[in-house]
Design a protein around this motif. Structure first.
Motif, short mmCIF file in Angstrom:
data_model
loop_
_atom_site.label_atom_id
_atom_site.label_comp_id
_atom_site.label_asym_id
_atom_site.label_seq_id
_atom_site.Cartn_x
_atom_site.Cartn_y
_atom_site.Cartn_z
N ARG A 286 44.11 48.66 25.02
CA ARG A 286 44.96 47.71 25.54
C ARG A 286 44.40 46.43 25.26
NH1 ARG A 286 45.29 46.64 32.15
NH2 ARG A 286 43.07 46.48 31.64
N SER B 267 43.03 42.60 32.14
CA SER B 267 42.88 42.08 33.57
C SER B 267 41.89 40.96 33.88
CB SER B 267 42.65 43.62 34.71
OG SER B 267 41.56 44.14 33.86
N LYS C 290 43.94 38.35 37.74
CA LYS C 290 44.27 38.41 36.55
C LYS C 290 44.91 37.26 35.38
CE LYS C 290 44.37 43.42 37.37
NZ LYS C 290 44.43 43.59 38.88
N HIS D 119 49.38 41.84 37.28
CA HIS D 119 49.08 41.68 35.55
C HIS D 119 49.78 40.32 35.55
CE1 HIS D 119 46.34 44.03 33.60
NE2 HIS D 119 46.38 44.91 34.58
#
Ligand code: DSN
Length: 431
Positions: A358, A33, A227, A201
């Motif tokens: 992630r 992010s 983001k 995102h």
């Protein structure tokens, strides 16, 4: 940003800003992010518009002195609508969360049912988590992914027909695949629900036309602007013209007060920049880099959720390795690589532990990282996975990572002024 006045009046705080600059410069930033804002976004976020208080829309403000802000807001509308091919935009929301609140305020009544992606398969907090205050007012039902890690559209359709929600939301924080917006919009239409995509995102990838856009299909599209869009800490909402008045009312007075004109100015700049070839090329490289990193990590035996990625992020399932998400986040942090722990689909681990991480490619790509450097980064991730508690390994990877990142400065050195550079890791090193 020379921080001249802050340094004179509050050296303690200025020191913290120096430290944060050094941390960001030295670190391989892979939190999906995050992004690095272009310098004009930084300048405009702290510009003279910070002083101005305004509420309402251009032509219908509640305070005097609005003429110039009116011009700026209208310019933002024009640029945003052209960039995204949207019928209507509201550029006042403070963030992605506040953009979502605007839509809820526009179209929902207490007790209405919202259908969204499961939080543990990474729907957003504001899409219906019991931990979020919105869940006190609305009923929530959730769809998710199937064994392949992709949205289960069949389940989604069945659930929509059974539950008859007022609103169906798509968009998530760790979904690495394209979403079939057309299909979801059709399902919503069939059951008489509004459709909404939270594209926070992927907004930059959409703006650069690197992946498909939800805007032609969805009734409402919300987003943060930080983001992949690489702009101010703020938000935006698009909708079909027929909902324009509802949305504007849901924004003000429905869910927010005075506008942050400083971040609006920064977004206005980004709506122009995001149409440039330069931005397109960065976003195209972000996706190429994400796909390349998947292939590199697979060589070390890492399992990638859904087998790959179509966007800026990938999720590593660590269950075949001897480490959990939290341990990996901490170990990689010590090694100079910043990621976040991540629940994987059907994760047996608790949310504060998790079985995955992630990894996002936006910030490193903006700094110029390409395939050659990703070969090294994959190797570092593998070394850390094999020895997450070995301080020597972590230190060595950190030294190598810092050395690499020195070749990819975030901003031109002259931007920060002499004093800040003196405090900078380029002179002192962090290790
Ligand atoms: N949703 C959180 C994330 O994706 O990291 C914050 O934006």
């Amino acid at each position: 940003m020379s921080l001249k006045e802050t340094r004179r009046t509050d050296p303690e705080l200025a020191g913290l800003i120096d430290e944060e600059l050094a941390r960001q410069e030295a670190c391989v930033e892979m939190i999906a992010s995050e992004s690095i804002v272009p310098l004009p976004v930084m300048e405009l976020s702290g510009s003279i518009f910070t002083n101005k208080t305004l509420e309402g829309l251009p032509g219908a403000r509640f305070q005097a002195g609005a003429g110039i802000a009116d011009k700026m807001e209208k310019l933002s509308w024009k640029r945003a609508k052209e960039l995204f091919g949207a019928e209507h935009v509201n550029v006042q929301t403070y963030s992605g969360s506040s953009a979502n609140h605007s839509v809820f305020a526009a179209i929902l009544e207490p007790g209405d049912k919202i259908m969204a992606m499961r939080l543990d398969q990474d729907g957003h907090l504001t899409h219906g988590s019991p931990a979020n205050w919105l869940s006190k007012f609305y009923n929530h039902v959730f769809y998710g992914v199937d064994d392949s890690g992709r949205i289960n559209y069949e389940e989604l359709e069945k659930m929509a027909k059974k539950e008859q929600p007022k609103l169906i939301i798509c968009g998530a924080s760790s979904y690495p695949r394209l979403i079939d917006y057309e299909k979801i919009a059709k399902i919503a239409e069939e059951v008489g629900a509004y459709s909404m995509c939270d594209m926070a995102h992927v907004a930059g990838l959409v703006a650069a036309k690197v992946i498909p856009s939800p805007i032609p299909y969805m009734d409402f599209v919300t987003s943060s602007t930080t983001k992949t869009f690489c702009s101010a800490r703020s938000g935006m909402v698009f909708c079909k013209e027929k909902y324009a008045k509802l949305l504007d009312k849901g924004t003000f007075p429905g869910s927010m007060g005075s506008i942050h004109l400083n971040t609006m100015a920064a977004k206005c700049w980004s709506f122009k920049y995001a149409a440039s070839e330069e931005f397109h090329n960065i976003m195209a490289q972000v996706v190429k880099n994400a796909q390349f990193l998947v292939a590199e990590l697979q060589k070390y035996g890492f399992e990638i959720v859904s087998g790959g990625t179509d966007n800026h992020l990938l999720v590593v399932d660590l269950r075949n390795k001897n480490v959990n998400g939290r341990q990996m986040q901490d170990a990689l942090d010590k090694a100079g690589i910043s990621v976040n722990k991540q629940v994987v689909p059907f994760d047996p681990a608790k949310p504060h532990i998790t079985s995955g991480i992630r990894i996002g490619l936006t910030a490193v790509t903006e700094r110029g990282i390409k395939e050659k450097e990703l070969v090294k980064i994959a190797e570092w991730i593998s070394r850390v996975t094999d020895a997450p508690e070995d301080e020597e390994v972590l230190k060595q990877v950190r030294r190598e990572a810092e050395e690499l990142m020195k070749n990819f400065p975030m901003y031109p050195a002259e931007y920060f002024g002499e004093q800040q550079l003196k405090n900078n890791y380029r002179e002192k090193g962090l290790s």
